[in-house]
Scaffold this motif. Sequence first.
Motif, PDB file in Angstrom:
ATOM      1  N   GLU A   1       7.653   3.698  21.079  1.00 58.22           N
ATOM      2  CA  GLU A   1       7.368   4.642  19.993  1.00 58.22           C
ATOM      3  C   GLU A   1       8.170   5.923  20.126  1.00 58.22           C
ATOM      4  O   GLU A   1       8.022   6.849  19.327  1.00 58.22           O
ATOM      5  N   TYR A   2       9.027   6.001  21.152  1.00 55.84           N
ATOM      6  CA  TYR A   2       9.830   7.206  21.416  1.00 55.84           C
ATOM      7  C   TYR A   2       8.944   8.458  21.492  1.00 55.84           C
ATOM      8  O   TYR A   2       9.229   9.488  20.891  1.00 55.84           O
ATOM      9  N   ASP A   3       7.825   8.316  22.223  1.00 55.07           N
ATOM     10  CA  ASP A   3       6.894   9.434  22.398  1.00 55.07           C
ATOM     11  C   ASP A   3       7.424  10.336  23.500  1.00 55.07           C
ATOM     12  O   ASP A   3       7.315  10.032  24.691  1.00 55.07           O
ATOM     13  N   MET A   4       8.016  11.459  23.122  1.00 59.61           N
ATOM     14  CA  MET A   4       8.652  12.348  24.092  1.00 59.61           C
ATOM     15  C   MET A   4       7.639  13.059  24.994  1.00 59.61           C
ATOM     16  O   MET A   4       8.019  13.606  26.022  1.00 59.61           O
TER      17      MET A   4
ATOM     18  N   GLN B   1      16.690  -1.026  11.843  1.00 65.00           N
ATOM     19  CA  GLN B   1      17.620   0.085  11.975  1.00 65.00           C
ATOM     20  C   GLN B   1      17.274   0.957  13.169  1.00 65.00           C
ATOM     21  O   GLN B   1      18.140   1.368  13.936  1.00 65.00           O
ATOM     22  N   PHE B   2      15.988   1.230  13.345  1.00 67.95           N
ATOM     23  CA  PHE B   2      15.560   2.044  14.474  1.00 67.95           C
ATOM     24  C   PHE B   2      15.608   1.264  15.790  1.00 67.95           C
ATOM     25  O   PHE B   2      15.895   1.819  16.848  1.00 67.95           O
ATOM     26  N   GLU B   3      15.308  -0.037  15.726  1.00 71.00           N
ATOM     27  CA  GLU B   3      15.280  -0.843  16.953  1.00 71.00           C
ATOM     28  C   GLU B   3      16.689  -1.087  17.501  1.00 71.00           C
ATOM     29  O   GLU B   3      16.896  -1.102  18.712  1.00 71.00           O
TER      30      GLU B   3
ATOM     31  N   ALA C   1      19.699   6.311  15.441  1.00 70.61           N
ATOM     32  CA  ALA C   1      19.297   6.348  14.032  1.00 70.61           C
ATOM     33  C   ALA C   1      18.055   7.207  13.829  1.00 70.61           C
ATOM     34  O   ALA C   1      17.954   7.961  12.865  1.00 70.61           O
ATOM     35  N   GLN C   2      17.094   7.096  14.758  1.00 74.85           N
ATOM     36  CA  GLN C   2      15.858   7.865  14.591  1.00 74.85           C
ATOM     37  C   GLN C   2      16.131   9.357  14.691  1.00 74.85           C
ATOM     38  O   GLN C   2      15.635  10.151  13.887  1.00 74.85           O
ATOM     39  N   MET C   3      16.942   9.765  15.677  1.00 74.28           N
ATOM     40  CA  MET C   3      17.254  11.186  15.818  1.00 74.28           C
ATOM     41  C   MET C   3      18.019  11.701  14.603  1.00 74.28           C
ATOM     42  O   MET C   3      17.797  12.824  14.140  1.00 74.28           O
TER      43      MET C   3
ATOM     44  N   VAL D   1      17.862  10.602  11.462  1.00 75.22           N
ATOM     45  CA  VAL D   1      16.954  10.754  10.317  1.00 75.22           C
ATOM     46  C   VAL D   1      16.024  11.945  10.515  1.00 75.22           C
ATOM     47  O   VAL D   1      15.801  12.747   9.600  1.00 75.22           O
ATOM     48  N   GLU D   2      15.478  12.093  11.731  1.00 76.54           N
ATOM     49  CA  GLU D   2      14.532  13.166  11.995  1.00 76.54           C
ATOM     50  C   GLU D   2      15.194  14.539  11.953  1.00 76.54           C
ATOM     51  O   GLU D   2      14.506  15.559  11.799  1.00 76.54           O
ATOM     52  N   ASN D   3      16.505  14.599  12.116  1.00 72.70           N
ATOM     53  CA  ASN D   3      17.226  15.872  11.965  1.00 72.70           C
ATOM     54  C   ASN D   3      17.647  16.115  10.521  1.00 72.70           C
ATOM     55  O   ASN D   3      17.654  17.250  10.043  1.00 72.70           O
ATOM     56  N   ARG D   4      17.994  15.027   9.822  1.00 72.56           N
ATOM     57  CA  ARG D   4      18.534  15.174   8.465  1.00 72.56           C
ATOM     58  C   ARG D   4      17.450  15.537   7.458  1.00 72.56           C
ATOM     59  O   ARG D   4      17.695  16.339   6.546  1.00 72.56           O
ATOM     60  N   LEU D   5      16.249  14.982   7.581  1.00 69.57           N
ATOM     61  CA  LEU D   5      15.190  15.294   6.622  1.00 69.57           C
ATOM     62  C   LEU D   5      14.769  16.767   6.683  1.00 69.57           C
ATOM     63  O   LEU D   5      14.662  17.419   5.639  1.00 69.57           O
ATOM     64  N   PRO D   6      14.541  17.343   7.879  1.00 64.47           N
ATOM     65  CA  PRO D   6      14.242  18.780   7.911  1.00 64.47           C
ATOM     66  C   PRO D   6      15.374  19.635   7.344  1.00 64.47           C
ATOM     67  O   PRO D   6      15.114  20.669   6.727  1.00 64.47           O
ATOM     68  N   PHE D   7      16.627  19.185   7.526  1.00 65.22           N
ATOM     69  CA  PHE D   7      17.741  19.929   6.934  1.00 65.22           C
ATOM     70  C   PHE D   7      17.623  19.953   5.413  1.00 65.22           C
ATOM     71  O   PHE D   7      17.892  20.967   4.768  1.00 65.22           O
TER      72      PHE D   7
END
Length: 420
Positions: free
Chosen positions: A39-42, A235-237, A242-244, A246-252
């Motif tokens: 789950e990429y739980d940091m 795509q994420f697997e 890809a996850q990083m 998307v998670e950076n582009r949406l807040p932008f």
Amino acid sequence: MTVEAPERIIEFPALKEAQGKLDAKRKELRDLLLEAGPEYDMSKVKSVQGDTHAKVAHIGSLNAALEDLKKDVDEKLVIARAAGAAKAAEQTEHGAKDVPDEPRTKNGQRKSIGELFVASQACKGYKSGSGMGPSAQLDIELKTLFTTGAGWAPESMRTGRVEMFATRPAPHVVEFFPQTTTAQASVVYMEETTYTNAAQETAEGGTYQEATLALTERAQQVRKVAVFLPVTDEQFEDEPRAQMYVENRLPFMLRQRLDLQVLVGDGTGQNLLGTASVSGIQTQAKGADTTPDAIYKLFRKIREDGFAEPSALFIRPAKWEEVRLLKTADGVYVWGHPSMPGPMTIWGVPAVETVAAPATSAVAGDYANFAELAVRRGIDVQVSNSHSTFFVEGKLAIRADVRVAAVHYRPKAFGVVSGL
């Protein structure tokens, strides 16, 4: 049937060291991702200090280091392969006499038909005038060459760089708004809308003059700026970055929209109320004035009527160009020589170039003292497969939103130059 000899690679210390560094860095990244889990739980990652952003940034630095190390190994492999090929050619030439080999020149190239004929007995044994000479068989390669068209096409690896779509940078405007927090659904405040100062000198026993004050309640609603993106599970697997991305582009996208709204939002529906749409702000038409003159006249109104000091001017690059290229009668640039960085100020006020500004207007104001970006909730990113039929289609819906209110406490502390 001819069996091609296996590729020879001459290893040397530098190659071994580079490969070792690459393997170690790969293991470090793999261990970190395993620690985070599927789950990429940091929050599960204890090997890296800091919050989620710091840990994601560390992953990015590991990816960048892997690219550099892989490039270093590849460069050294080219040298090792060349050394192996040279060694094999030397051994074939001096040692393996019983192994038939193709006729080659001294530099290892296959001999041409002409070179083969000149070296043959047919050419060397021929005598002029004899009419005939000894025959010779030329060993000419007739089989189909194993080319990239018939075999493997060259493999090209991606550099790792992702070139973003050309779009307006952000945040650019909201940086000039003081940021506060609110726990309410709206920001409510009182504005003094009537102020009559009747104070004057009065004789003994004289009548005092009556002053007038009136307050009006004002409110700016908290609005939500939101966006979502559908992404497949694969795509994420299959692509860790890809996850990083998307998670950076949406807040932008949210910051970019917010930049536009706080400047030109019309306040209707779910729109924020931007500076240019605030009722009662100062206005100044350019008319026959130069752009700098019109801007100064607006600043004067803000100071004289709004009793405020402009802290920023937002203007389109095409309109700022008119200011930057102004020349004196003898051709001297007013805003600095082209070989020098020009001042990004006008009349002492910072000038901010942005396409978020109106196409034919410039917006200015005392943002430092009379504007506010009240944040009800910061940017939140969530992932779910419960949207529509995403669960049975193996898709994820990634959504991001932020809730804020843009407040302009003193309208006369802001203004617009029109007609640019």
